[in-house]
Design a protein around this motif. Sequence first.
Motif, mmCIF file in Angstrom:
data_model
loop_
_atom_site.group_PDB
_atom_site.id
_atom_site.type_symbol
_atom_site.label_atom_id
_atom_site.label_comp_id
_atom_site.label_asym_id
_atom_site.label_seq_id
_atom_site.Cartn_x
_atom_site.Cartn_y
_atom_site.Cartn_z
ATOM 1 N N GLN A 33 0.791 -1.282 0.034
ATOM 2 C CA GLN A 33 -0.034 0.064 0.186
ATOM 3 C C GLN A 33 0.929 1.390 -0.129
ATOM 4 N N THR B 29 2.313 4.744 1.289
ATOM 5 C CA THR B 29 2.557 5.284 2.573
ATOM 6 C C THR B 29 2.204 6.938 2.736
ATOM 7 N N HIS B 30 2.063 7.291 1.681
ATOM 8 C CA HIS B 30 1.970 8.903 1.467
ATOM 9 C C HIS B 30 1.497 9.252 0.281
ATOM 10 N N TRP C 184 1.050 14.017 2.913
ATOM 11 C CA TRP C 184 0.236 13.528 3.671
ATOM 12 C C TRP C 184 0.683 12.126 4.204
ATOM 13 N N GLU C 185 0.910 11.663 5.220
ATOM 14 C CA GLU C 185 1.208 10.306 5.751
ATOM 15 C C GLU C 185 -0.223 9.671 5.670
ATOM 16 N N LEU C 186 -0.255 8.483 5.128
ATOM 17 C CA LEU C 186 -1.473 7.379 4.855
ATOM 18 C C LEU C 186 -1.363 6.564 6.320
ATOM 19 N N LYS C 187 -2.537 6.822 6.762
ATOM 20 C CA LYS C 187 -2.465 5.833 8.129
ATOM 21 C C LYS C 187 -3.751 5.088 7.887
#
Length: 63
Positions: free
Chosen positions: A10, A12-13, A60-63
Amino acid sequence: MSYTVTTPEQPTHALNHVDNWDGEGDILFSFAFMVDDDYYHFESGSPVLEYQGDVIINVWELK
């Protein structure tokens, strides 16, 4: 061109960045991942900052 980074399952950003591949300075949004403080396109594994004039505007960091 071949790159030696391994793409994760996936991204990550998410990035807002300038892609200057043709000198026009297109502003894009891309999914990416980070390896050793460098960002790579999730779809291709190519570096986000590749050409003179490429700039990352926001991350933007994706969490």
